[in-house]
Scaffold this motif. Sequence first.
Motif, mmCIF file in Angstrom:
data_model
loop_
_atom_site.group_PDB
_atom_site.id
_atom_site.type_symbol
_atom_site.label_atom_id
_atom_site.label_comp_id
_atom_site.label_asym_id
_atom_site.label_seq_id
_atom_site.Cartn_x
_atom_site.Cartn_y
_atom_site.Cartn_z
ATOM 1 N N LEU A 197 -0.088 104.540 38.588
ATOM 2 C CA LEU A 197 -1.522 104.809 38.482
ATOM 3 C C LEU A 197 -2.078 104.141 37.237
ATOM 4 C CD1 LEU A 197 -4.119 106.324 39.379
ATOM 5 C CD2 LEU A 197 -3.340 108.265 37.990
ATOM 6 N N GLU A 198 -3.123 103.373 37.420
ATOM 7 C CA GLU A 198 -3.821 102.747 36.306
ATOM 8 C C GLU A 198 -5.290 103.134 36.363
ATOM 9 O OE1 GLU A 198 -1.165 98.670 35.732
ATOM 10 O OE2 GLU A 198 -3.189 98.549 36.549
ATOM 11 N N ARG A 199 -5.856 103.388 35.193
ATOM 12 C CA ARG A 199 -7.276 103.724 35.107
ATOM 13 C C ARG A 199 -7.843 103.065 33.865
ATOM 14 N NH1 ARG A 199 -9.897 109.856 35.207
ATOM 15 N NH2 ARG A 199 -12.056 109.263 34.735
ATOM 16 N N GLY A 200 -8.997 102.464 33.994
ATOM 17 C CA GLY A 200 -9.571 101.790 32.845
ATOM 18 C C GLY A 200 -11.015 101.410 33.085
ATOM 19 N N THR A 201 -11.629 100.856 32.050
ATOM 20 C CA THR A 201 -13.012 100.415 32.089
ATOM 21 C C THR A 201 -13.066 98.943 31.718
ATOM 22 O OG1 THR A 201 -13.796 102.622 31.456
ATOM 23 C CG2 THR A 201 -15.336 100.785 31.183
ATOM 24 N N LYS A 202 -13.721 98.146 32.541
ATOM 25 C CA LYS A 202 -13.810 96.707 32.296
ATOM 26 C C LYS A 202 -15.231 96.215 32.538
ATOM 27 C CE LYS A 202 -9.037 95.529 33.611
ATOM 28 N NZ LYS A 202 -8.195 94.666 34.477
ATOM 29 N N ALA A 203 -15.570 95.121 31.858
ATOM 30 C CA ALA A 203 -16.814 94.433 32.167
ATOM 31 C C ALA A 203 -16.695 93.821 33.556
ATOM 32 C CB ALA A 203 -17.091 93.354 31.123
ATOM 33 N N PRO A 204 -17.790 93.728 34.302
ATOM 34 C CA PRO A 204 -17.703 93.203 35.681
ATOM 35 C C PRO A 204 -17.001 91.858 35.773
ATOM 36 C CG PRO A 204 -19.857 94.174 35.324
ATOM 37 C CD PRO A 204 -19.156 94.195 33.990
ATOM 38 N N GLY A 205 -17.231 90.966 34.825
ATOM 39 C CA GLY A 205 -16.632 89.645 34.875
ATOM 40 C C GLY A 205 -15.141 89.619 34.600
ATOM 41 N N GLU A 206 -14.581 90.741 34.129
ATOM 42 C CA GLU A 206 -13.158 90.796 33.804
ATOM 43 C C GLU A 206 -12.328 91.392 34.944
ATOM 44 O OE1 GLU A 206 -13.084 93.093 30.259
ATOM 45 O OE2 GLU A 206 -14.038 91.553 29.040
ATOM 46 N N ILE A 207 -12.988 91.894 35.981
ATOM 47 C CA ILE A 207 -12.274 92.530 37.095
ATOM 48 C C ILE A 207 -11.866 91.461 38.103
ATOM 49 C CG2 ILE A 207 -12.462 94.214 38.961
ATOM 50 C CD1 ILE A 207 -14.584 95.650 37.294
ATOM 51 N N PRO A 208 -10.611 91.450 38.556
ATOM 52 C CA PRO A 208 -10.196 90.472 39.575
ATOM 53 C C PRO A 208 -11.135 90.489 40.774
ATOM 54 C CG PRO A 208 -8.286 91.651 38.728
ATOM 55 C CD PRO A 208 -9.500 92.330 38.149
ATOM 56 N N ASN A 209 -11.370 89.322 41.346
ATOM 57 C CA ASN A 209 -12.386 89.194 42.392
ATOM 58 C C ASN A 209 -12.142 90.111 43.590
ATOM 59 O OD1 ASN A 209 -13.825 87.290 40.944
ATOM 60 N ND2 ASN A 209 -12.799 85.558 41.906
ATOM 61 N N ASP A 210 -10.874 90.212 44.036
ATOM 62 C CA ASP A 210 -10.628 91.040 45.217
ATOM 63 C C ASP A 210 -10.909 92.511 44.934
ATOM 64 O OD1 ASP A 210 -8.442 91.172 43.502
ATOM 65 O OD2 ASP A 210 -6.949 91.169 45.099
ATOM 66 N N ILE A 211 -10.535 92.969 43.729
ATOM 67 C CA ILE A 211 -10.809 94.353 43.353
ATOM 68 C C ILE A 211 -12.310 94.567 43.174
ATOM 69 C CG2 ILE A 211 -10.522 96.040 41.489
ATOM 70 C CD1 ILE A 211 -7.658 95.087 41.191
ATOM 71 N N ALA A 212 -12.985 93.599 42.539
ATOM 72 C CA ALA A 212 -14.430 93.721 42.322
ATOM 73 C C ALA A 212 -15.182 93.805 43.645
ATOM 74 C CB ALA A 212 -14.925 92.537 41.505
ATOM 75 N N ILE A 213 -14.771 93.015 44.623
ATOM 76 C CA ILE A 213 -15.417 93.051 45.938
ATOM 77 C C ILE A 213 -15.206 94.407 46.597
ATOM 78 C CG2 ILE A 213 -15.228 92.131 48.281
ATOM 79 C CD1 ILE A 213 -14.755 89.365 46.975
ATOM 80 N N SER A 214 -14.011 94.928 46.512
ATOM 81 C CA SER A 214 -13.728 96.228 47.107
ATOM 82 C C SER A 214 -14.519 97.338 46.411
ATOM 83 C CB SER A 214 -12.226 96.513 47.032
ATOM 84 O OG SER A 214 -11.872 97.631 47.801
ATOM 85 N N LEU A 215 -14.596 97.278 45.083
ATOM 86 C CA LEU A 215 -15.328 98.301 44.329
ATOM 87 C C LEU A 215 -16.826 98.246 44.589
ATOM 88 C CD1 LEU A 215 -13.531 98.045 40.848
ATOM 89 C CD2 LEU A 215 -13.359 99.943 42.484
ATOM 90 N N SER A 216 -17.341 97.071 44.921
ATOM 91 C CA SER A 216 -18.795 96.929 45.094
ATOM 92 C C SER A 216 -19.322 97.802 46.234
ATOM 93 C CB SER A 216 -19.152 95.462 45.345
ATOM 94 O OG SER A 216 -18.698 95.021 46.613
#
Length: 429
Positions: free
Chosen positions: A326-345
Amino acid sequence: MTTTATNAMRATLLGLAVSLTAAPLAAPNAAMAQGLFDPVIKVDGAAITRYELDQRAKLLKLLRAPADPTRLAREQLIEDRLKATAGDAQGVVISDEQILAGMKNFAAQGGLEADQMITLLERGGVSKETFEAFVRSGLIWREVTQARFGARVSVSEADLQRARAANTDGTGIRVLLSEIIIPFEGAGEEQVMARARQIADLTSTAAFSAQARQVSATQTRDAGGLLPWQAVTNLPPVLRPLVLGLAPGEVTDPLPLDGAVALFQLRDIEETDTPERAYSAIEYAAYYIPGGRTPAALSRAAQVAAQTDTCDDLYGIAKGQPANVLERGTKAPGEIPNDIAISLSRLDPGEVSYDVTRANGQTLVLLMMCGRNNTPEVAAPAGEVGEDGQAAAPDQTEQLSQQIAARRLESFADGYLERLKAEARIIEY
Protein backbone atom coordinates in the motif's frame (compact mmCIF):
# COMPACT_ATOMS: atom_id res chain seq x y z
CA MET A 1 12.07 14.90 -16.55
CA THR A 2 8.63 16.51 -16.52
CA THR A 3 8.14 20.22 -17.11
CA THR A 4 6.77 20.50 -13.58
CA ALA A 5 9.92 19.02 -12.07
CA THR A 6 12.17 21.19 -14.23
CA ASN A 7 10.34 24.37 -13.28
CA ALA A 8 10.41 23.43 -9.62
CA MET A 9 14.17 22.95 -9.72
CA ARG A 10 14.79 26.16 -11.61
CA ALA A 11 12.74 28.08 -9.08
CA THR A 12 15.17 27.01 -6.34
CA LEU A 13 18.37 28.20 -8.02
CA LEU A 14 18.36 31.47 -6.14
CA GLY A 15 18.06 29.54 -2.89
CA LEU A 16 20.95 27.39 -4.04
CA ALA A 17 23.09 30.48 -4.44
CA VAL A 18 22.27 31.69 -0.95
CA SER A 19 22.80 28.32 0.73
CA LEU A 20 26.10 27.48 -0.96
CA THR A 21 27.81 30.87 -1.20
CA ALA A 22 29.32 30.54 2.24
CA ALA A 23 29.93 26.80 2.02
CA PRO A 24 33.54 25.57 1.98
CA LEU A 25 34.80 23.91 -1.16
CA ALA A 26 34.04 20.21 -1.15
CA ALA A 27 37.00 17.94 -0.72
CA PRO A 28 38.13 16.31 -3.95
CA ASN A 29 35.93 13.28 -4.45
CA ALA A 30 37.45 9.84 -4.87
CA ALA A 31 36.75 9.78 -8.58
CA MET A 32 39.44 7.20 -9.18
CA ALA A 33 38.37 4.90 -6.39
CA GLN A 34 38.02 1.29 -7.40
CA GLY A 35 34.57 0.50 -8.73
CA LEU A 36 33.41 4.11 -9.03
CA PHE A 37 33.35 3.95 -12.81
CA ASP A 38 31.93 0.44 -13.02
CA PRO A 39 28.56 0.28 -14.80
CA VAL A 40 25.53 -0.04 -12.54
CA ILE A 41 22.93 0.16 -15.33
CA LYS A 42 23.05 -0.58 -19.04
CA VAL A 43 20.47 0.81 -21.46
CA ASP A 44 20.63 -1.06 -24.77
CA GLY A 45 24.33 -1.60 -24.08
CA ALA A 46 25.08 2.01 -23.06
CA ALA A 47 26.56 2.09 -19.57
CA ILE A 48 25.62 4.32 -16.64
CA THR A 49 28.37 4.36 -14.03
CA ARG A 50 28.15 4.61 -10.26
CA TYR A 51 29.93 7.96 -10.52
CA GLU A 52 27.33 9.39 -12.91
CA LEU A 53 24.50 8.18 -10.68
CA ASP A 54 26.10 9.74 -7.61
CA GLN A 55 26.78 13.02 -9.42
CA ARG A 56 23.27 13.36 -10.83
CA ALA A 57 21.74 12.57 -7.43
CA LYS A 58 23.90 15.31 -5.84
CA LEU A 59 22.84 17.76 -8.54
CA LEU A 60 19.16 17.00 -8.04
CA LYS A 61 19.52 17.27 -4.27
CA LEU A 62 21.12 20.71 -4.61
CA LEU A 63 18.33 21.76 -6.98
CA ARG A 64 15.77 20.47 -4.46
CA ALA A 65 14.06 18.20 -6.94
CA PRO A 66 10.53 17.26 -5.79
CA ALA A 67 11.36 13.54 -5.53
CA ASP A 68 13.91 11.16 -4.07
CA PRO A 69 17.22 12.30 -5.69
CA THR A 70 18.66 8.80 -6.11
CA ARG A 71 15.51 7.39 -7.71
CA LEU A 72 15.06 10.43 -9.94
CA ALA A 73 18.74 10.33 -10.95
CA ARG A 74 18.33 6.73 -12.09
CA GLU A 75 15.21 7.59 -14.11
CA GLN A 76 16.82 10.64 -15.70
CA LEU A 77 20.04 8.89 -16.68
CA ILE A 78 18.14 6.03 -18.29
CA GLU A 79 16.12 8.58 -20.21
CA ASP A 80 19.31 10.47 -21.13
CA ARG A 81 20.72 7.35 -22.80
CA LEU A 82 17.49 6.84 -24.74
CA LYS A 83 17.42 10.49 -25.78
CA ALA A 84 21.03 10.33 -26.92
CA THR A 85 20.32 7.24 -29.03
CA ALA A 86 17.27 8.93 -30.56
CA GLY A 87 19.41 12.00 -31.28
CA ASP A 88 22.09 9.91 -32.98
CA ALA A 89 19.45 8.23 -35.14
CA GLN A 90 18.24 11.63 -36.33
CA GLY A 91 21.73 13.08 -36.78
CA VAL A 92 21.39 15.62 -33.97
CA VAL A 93 24.68 17.31 -33.07
CA ILE A 94 24.93 19.72 -30.14
CA SER A 95 27.81 22.20 -30.29
CA ASP A 96 29.85 23.53 -27.37
CA GLU A 97 28.31 26.95 -28.05
CA GLN A 98 24.80 25.53 -27.66
CA ILE A 99 25.73 23.85 -24.39
CA LEU A 100 27.20 27.07 -23.03
CA ALA A 101 24.07 28.98 -24.05
CA GLY A 102 21.91 26.34 -22.39
CA MET A 103 23.92 26.56 -19.17
CA LYS A 104 23.56 30.34 -19.19
CA ASN A 105 19.81 30.11 -19.71
CA PHE A 106 19.40 27.58 -16.93
CA ALA A 107 21.50 29.63 -14.49
CA ALA A 108 19.63 32.81 -15.41
CA GLN A 109 16.43 31.29 -14.01
CA GLY A 110 17.90 31.93 -10.57
CA GLY A 111 19.54 35.25 -11.39
CA LEU A 112 23.00 33.66 -11.78
CA GLU A 113 25.71 33.70 -14.40
CA ALA A 114 26.82 30.33 -15.75
CA ASP A 115 30.23 30.63 -14.04
CA GLN A 116 28.56 31.40 -10.72
CA MET A 117 26.30 28.39 -11.13
CA ILE A 118 29.24 26.12 -11.90
CA THR A 119 31.21 27.40 -8.89
CA LEU A 120 28.28 26.90 -6.54
CA LEU A 121 27.64 23.39 -7.83
CA GLU A 122 31.31 22.49 -7.43
CA ARG A 123 31.11 23.66 -3.83
CA GLY A 124 28.35 21.09 -3.40
CA GLY A 125 30.46 18.33 -4.96
CA VAL A 126 28.95 18.44 -8.47
CA SER A 127 31.38 18.72 -11.38
CA LYS A 128 31.05 21.06 -14.34
CA GLU A 129 30.89 18.01 -16.62
CA THR A 130 27.81 16.74 -14.78
CA PHE A 131 26.05 20.06 -15.30
CA GLU A 132 27.04 20.04 -18.98
CA ALA A 133 25.67 16.51 -19.43
CA PHE A 134 22.42 17.55 -17.77
CA VAL A 135 22.02 20.51 -20.15
CA ARG A 136 23.17 18.57 -23.23
CA SER A 137 20.48 15.93 -22.76
CA GLY A 138 17.77 18.59 -22.66
CA LEU A 139 19.08 20.21 -25.82
CA ILE A 140 19.23 16.88 -27.66
CA TRP A 141 15.67 16.05 -26.71
CA ARG A 142 14.42 19.45 -27.82
CA GLU A 143 15.97 18.92 -31.25
CA VAL A 144 14.63 15.36 -31.49
CA THR A 145 11.05 16.23 -30.56
CA GLN A 146 10.97 19.29 -32.80
CA ALA A 147 12.21 17.25 -35.75
CA ARG A 148 9.79 14.36 -35.14
CA PHE A 149 6.66 16.21 -34.11
CA GLY A 150 7.05 19.89 -34.95
CA ALA A 151 5.22 19.57 -38.27
CA ARG A 152 2.31 17.80 -36.55
CA VAL A 153 1.69 20.61 -34.07
CA SER A 154 -0.70 23.27 -35.32
CA VAL A 155 -3.13 25.59 -33.55
CA SER A 156 -6.44 26.50 -35.17
CA GLU A 157 -8.76 29.40 -34.42
CA ALA A 158 -11.16 26.91 -32.83
CA ASP A 159 -8.36 25.77 -30.51
CA LEU A 160 -7.73 29.37 -29.49
CA GLN A 161 -11.41 30.02 -28.84
CA ARG A 162 -11.69 26.97 -26.59
CA ALA A 163 -8.55 27.94 -24.68
CA ARG A 164 -9.77 31.53 -24.25
CA ALA A 165 -13.06 30.27 -22.92
CA ALA A 166 -11.23 27.94 -20.52
CA ASN A 167 -9.15 30.84 -19.17
CA THR A 168 -11.98 33.36 -18.85
CA ASP A 169 -12.92 34.35 -15.30
CA GLY A 170 -16.35 33.15 -14.29
CA THR A 171 -16.56 30.45 -16.96
CA GLY A 172 -15.22 26.99 -17.48
CA ILE A 173 -14.98 24.24 -20.03
CA ARG A 174 -16.24 20.72 -19.56
CA VAL A 175 -15.91 17.81 -21.97
CA LEU A 176 -17.72 14.57 -22.70
CA LEU A 177 -15.24 11.83 -23.56
CA SER A 178 -15.10 8.15 -24.37
CA GLU A 179 -12.01 6.11 -23.57
CA ILE A 180 -10.20 3.00 -24.72
CA ILE A 181 -7.12 1.63 -22.96
CA ILE A 182 -5.54 -1.47 -24.50
CA PRO A 183 -2.85 -3.38 -22.56
CA PHE A 184 0.18 -4.70 -24.42
CA GLU A 185 0.25 -8.06 -22.65
CA GLY A 186 -1.21 -10.86 -24.67
CA ALA A 187 -1.40 -9.41 -28.18
CA GLY A 188 1.98 -7.64 -28.01
CA GLU A 189 2.87 -3.98 -28.41
CA GLU A 190 3.24 -3.95 -32.19
CA GLN A 191 -0.16 -5.49 -32.82
CA VAL A 192 -1.85 -3.32 -30.19
CA MET A 193 -0.35 -0.12 -31.61
CA ALA A 194 -1.51 -1.07 -35.11
CA ARG A 195 -5.06 -1.59 -33.78
CA ALA A 196 -4.87 1.72 -31.88
CA ARG A 197 -3.89 3.64 -35.02
CA GLN A 198 -6.93 2.21 -36.80
CA ILE A 199 -9.20 3.27 -33.95
CA ALA A 200 -7.68 6.78 -33.99
CA ASP A 201 -9.09 7.26 -37.51
CA LEU A 202 -12.68 6.69 -36.37
CA THR A 203 -15.15 9.58 -36.37
CA SER A 204 -18.28 7.68 -35.33
CA THR A 205 -19.08 7.54 -31.60
CA ALA A 206 -20.93 4.26 -32.11
CA ALA A 207 -17.91 2.70 -33.84
CA PHE A 208 -15.58 3.90 -31.09
CA SER A 209 -17.86 2.45 -28.40
CA ALA A 210 -17.99 -0.85 -30.27
CA GLN A 211 -14.20 -0.99 -30.23
CA ALA A 212 -14.18 -0.15 -26.51
CA ARG A 213 -16.43 -3.13 -25.77
CA GLN A 214 -14.06 -5.40 -27.71
CA VAL A 215 -10.58 -4.32 -26.63
CA SER A 216 -10.62 -1.83 -23.74
CA ALA A 217 -9.37 -2.95 -20.32
CA THR A 218 -11.06 -0.17 -18.34
CA GLN A 219 -14.06 -0.44 -16.05
CA THR A 220 -16.01 1.58 -18.65
CA ARG A 221 -15.63 -1.20 -21.20
CA ASP A 222 -19.17 -2.58 -20.90
CA ALA A 223 -20.55 0.96 -21.27
CA GLY A 224 -18.65 1.43 -24.53
CA GLY A 225 -15.97 3.54 -22.89
CA LEU A 226 -18.44 6.34 -22.14
CA LEU A 227 -17.33 8.81 -19.47
CA PRO A 228 -19.57 11.43 -17.79
CA TRP A 229 -19.11 15.18 -18.21
CA GLN A 230 -15.94 16.40 -16.53
CA ALA A 231 -14.16 19.74 -16.17
CA VAL A 232 -11.15 20.04 -18.43
CA THR A 233 -9.03 20.84 -15.36
CA ASN A 234 -9.82 17.36 -14.02
CA LEU A 235 -7.92 15.85 -16.94
CA PRO A 236 -4.23 15.02 -16.48
CA PRO A 237 -1.79 17.58 -17.95
CA VAL A 238 -0.74 15.23 -20.77
CA LEU A 239 -4.35 14.88 -21.95
CA ARG A 240 -5.71 18.44 -21.77
CA PRO A 241 -4.05 19.87 -24.90
CA LEU A 242 -4.89 16.73 -26.87
CA VAL A 243 -8.58 16.94 -25.97
CA LEU A 244 -8.84 20.70 -26.52
CA GLY A 245 -7.43 20.16 -30.00
CA LEU A 246 -10.29 17.82 -31.01
CA ALA A 247 -13.59 18.50 -32.70
CA PRO A 248 -16.58 16.36 -31.60
CA GLY A 249 -16.23 12.88 -33.04
CA GLU A 250 -12.44 13.07 -33.38
CA VAL A 251 -10.06 10.73 -31.55
CA THR A 252 -6.66 11.49 -30.04
CA ASP A 253 -3.53 9.94 -31.46
CA PRO A 254 -2.56 6.76 -29.56
CA LEU A 255 -1.10 7.80 -26.19
CA PRO A 256 1.50 5.28 -24.93
CA LEU A 257 1.26 4.46 -21.24
CA ASP A 258 3.11 2.02 -18.98
CA GLY A 259 2.37 -1.30 -20.71
CA ALA A 260 -0.68 -0.01 -22.58
CA VAL A 261 -1.96 2.56 -25.07
CA ALA A 262 -4.88 4.96 -24.58
CA LEU A 263 -7.27 6.70 -26.97
CA PHE A 264 -9.94 9.30 -26.19
CA GLN A 265 -12.83 10.46 -28.34
CA LEU A 266 -14.46 13.84 -27.82
CA ARG A 267 -18.25 13.45 -27.88
CA ASP A 268 -19.12 17.01 -26.87
CA ILE A 269 -17.66 20.16 -25.33
CA GLU A 270 -19.39 23.12 -23.70
CA GLU A 271 -18.80 26.28 -21.72
CA THR A 272 -20.15 26.43 -18.17
CA ASP A 273 -20.89 29.20 -15.68
CA THR A 274 -18.68 27.55 -13.08
CA PRO A 275 -15.16 29.03 -12.85
CA GLU A 276 -12.45 26.48 -13.42
CA ARG A 277 -9.88 25.83 -10.74
CA ALA A 278 -6.47 24.28 -11.13
CA TYR A 279 -5.32 21.49 -8.84
CA SER A 280 -1.96 22.07 -7.22
CA ALA A 281 -1.80 18.60 -5.64
CA ILE A 282 -3.62 15.28 -5.71
CA GLU A 283 -3.61 12.80 -2.83
CA TYR A 284 -4.25 9.19 -3.74
CA ALA A 285 -3.59 5.66 -2.51
CA ALA A 286 -2.43 2.61 -4.49
CA TYR A 287 -3.07 -0.94 -3.25
CA TYR A 288 -1.15 -3.64 -5.15
CA ILE A 289 -2.84 -6.97 -5.90
CA PRO A 290 -0.88 -9.88 -7.41
CA GLY A 291 -2.28 -11.54 -10.51
CA GLY A 292 -2.73 -8.62 -12.90
CA ARG A 293 -6.05 -8.72 -14.76
CA THR A 294 -6.83 -12.34 -13.85
CA PRO A 295 -10.37 -13.08 -12.61
CA ALA A 296 -9.03 -13.74 -9.10
CA ALA A 297 -7.21 -10.40 -8.92
CA LEU A 298 -10.19 -8.47 -10.33
CA SER A 299 -12.49 -10.22 -7.85
CA ARG A 300 -10.17 -9.22 -5.01
CA ALA A 301 -10.16 -5.61 -6.23
CA ALA A 302 -13.96 -5.55 -6.35
CA GLN A 303 -14.05 -6.97 -2.82
CA VAL A 304 -11.67 -4.27 -1.53
CA ALA A 305 -13.71 -1.58 -3.27
CA ALA A 306 -16.89 -2.83 -1.55
CA GLN A 307 -15.19 -2.78 1.88
CA THR A 308 -13.70 0.72 1.70
CA ASP A 309 -15.12 4.24 1.65
CA THR A 310 -12.03 6.33 2.39
CA CYS A 311 -8.28 6.05 1.90
CA ASP A 312 -7.87 5.43 5.61
CA ASP A 313 -9.90 2.22 5.24
CA LEU A 314 -7.15 0.76 3.04
CA TYR A 315 -4.81 0.58 6.03
CA GLY A 316 -7.12 -2.03 7.55
CA ILE A 317 -7.17 -3.96 4.26
CA ALA A 318 -3.35 -3.95 4.11
CA LYS A 319 -2.83 -4.86 7.79
CA GLY A 320 -0.47 -7.80 8.23
CA GLN A 321 0.82 -7.57 4.65
CA PRO A 322 4.23 -6.25 3.51
CA ALA A 323 4.55 -2.48 3.82
CA ASN A 324 5.00 -1.98 0.08
CA VAL A 325 1.56 -3.43 -0.74
CA LEU A 326 0.00 0.00 0.00
CA GLU A 327 1.30 3.40 -1.00
CA ARG A 328 -0.29 6.75 -0.22
CA GLY A 329 1.00 10.18 -1.07
CA THR A 330 0.40 13.64 -2.47
CA LYS A 331 1.85 14.76 -5.80
CA ALA A 332 1.56 17.66 -8.19
CA PRO A 333 -0.53 16.67 -11.24
CA GLY A 334 2.50 16.78 -13.54
CA GLU A 335 4.42 14.33 -11.35
CA ILE A 336 1.82 11.53 -11.49
CA PRO A 337 2.43 8.79 -14.10
CA ASN A 338 0.13 9.25 -17.07
CA ASP A 339 -1.77 5.98 -16.70
CA ILE A 340 -2.45 6.62 -13.02
CA ALA A 341 -3.37 10.27 -13.69
CA ILE A 342 -5.88 9.21 -16.35
CA SER A 343 -7.46 6.68 -14.02
CA LEU A 344 -7.64 9.19 -11.15
CA SER A 345 -9.24 11.84 -13.36
CA ARG A 346 -12.51 9.83 -13.34
CA LEU A 347 -12.67 9.61 -9.55
CA ASP A 348 -14.18 11.66 -6.74
CA PRO A 349 -12.77 11.30 -3.20
CA GLY A 350 -13.44 7.79 -1.87
CA GLU A 351 -13.97 6.26 -5.31
CA VAL A 352 -11.71 3.56 -6.72
CA SER A 353 -10.57 2.20 -10.07
CA TYR A 354 -8.51 -0.86 -10.92
CA ASP A 355 -7.54 -0.80 -14.56
CA VAL A 356 -3.82 0.02 -14.11
CA THR A 357 -1.16 -2.67 -13.83
CA ARG A 358 2.51 -2.84 -12.97
CA ALA A 359 5.29 -5.46 -13.24
CA ASN A 360 4.57 -6.17 -16.91
CA GLY A 361 0.90 -6.77 -16.20
CA GLN A 362 1.49 -9.12 -13.28
CA THR A 363 0.28 -6.73 -10.56
CA LEU A 364 -3.13 -5.04 -10.50
CA VAL A 365 -3.20 -1.55 -8.97
CA LEU A 366 -6.31 -0.47 -7.07
CA LEU A 367 -6.34 3.32 -6.98
CA MET A 368 -8.40 5.42 -4.57
CA MET A 369 -8.78 9.18 -4.79
CA CYS A 370 -8.15 10.74 -1.38
CA GLY A 371 -8.58 14.38 -2.35
CA ARG A 372 -7.59 17.28 -4.60
CA ASN A 373 -6.07 20.55 -3.44
CA ASN A 374 -7.71 23.39 -5.37
CA THR A 375 -5.96 26.64 -6.24
CA PRO A 376 -7.21 29.42 -8.52
CA GLU A 377 -5.98 29.54 -12.10
CA VAL A 378 -2.85 31.66 -12.43
CA ALA A 379 -3.34 34.90 -14.36
CA ALA A 380 -1.61 35.36 -17.69
CA PRO A 381 1.91 36.85 -17.45
CA ALA A 382 2.25 40.60 -17.71
CA GLY A 383 3.70 42.18 -20.82
CA GLU A 384 7.28 43.35 -21.17
CA VAL A 385 8.30 46.91 -20.36
CA GLY A 386 8.50 49.17 -23.41
CA GLU A 387 11.01 51.90 -24.17
CA ASP A 388 8.81 54.47 -22.47
CA GLY A 389 8.88 52.51 -19.24
CA GLN A 390 5.24 51.51 -19.56
CA ALA A 391 4.13 47.88 -19.63
CA ALA A 392 3.80 46.79 -23.22
CA ALA A 393 0.62 44.91 -24.01
CA PRO A 394 1.52 41.30 -24.83
CA ASP A 395 0.30 39.66 -28.02
CA GLN A 396 -2.12 37.44 -26.15
CA THR A 397 -3.15 35.44 -29.20
CA GLU A 398 0.47 34.61 -29.99
CA GLN A 399 1.18 33.73 -26.36
CA LEU A 400 -1.84 31.46 -26.18
CA SER A 401 -0.97 29.82 -29.49
CA GLN A 402 2.57 29.16 -28.30
CA GLN A 403 1.31 27.68 -25.03
CA ILE A 404 -1.09 25.30 -26.79
CA ALA A 405 1.58 24.27 -29.30
CA ALA A 406 4.16 23.73 -26.55
CA ARG A 407 1.77 21.54 -24.56
CA ARG A 408 0.94 19.43 -27.59
CA LEU A 409 4.60 19.05 -28.49
CA GLU A 410 5.36 18.03 -24.89
CA SER A 411 2.57 15.45 -24.91
CA PHE A 412 3.94 13.93 -28.14
CA ALA A 413 7.45 13.92 -26.65
CA ASP A 414 6.28 12.28 -23.42
CA GLY A 415 4.50 9.55 -25.35
CA TYR A 416 7.53 8.94 -27.54
CA LEU A 417 9.82 8.67 -24.52
CA GLU A 418 7.47 6.19 -22.86
CA ARG A 419 7.61 4.05 -26.01
CA LEU A 420 11.41 4.19 -26.08
CA LYS A 421 11.53 3.04 -22.46
CA ALA A 422 9.07 0.23 -23.14
CA GLU A 423 11.22 -1.02 -26.05
CA ALA A 424 14.60 -0.61 -24.33
CA ARG A 425 16.65 -3.41 -22.77
CA ILE A 426 17.56 -2.09 -19.32
CA ILE A 427 19.89 -4.13 -17.12
CA GLU A 428 20.79 -3.22 -13.55
CA TYR A 429 23.79 -4.67 -11.75
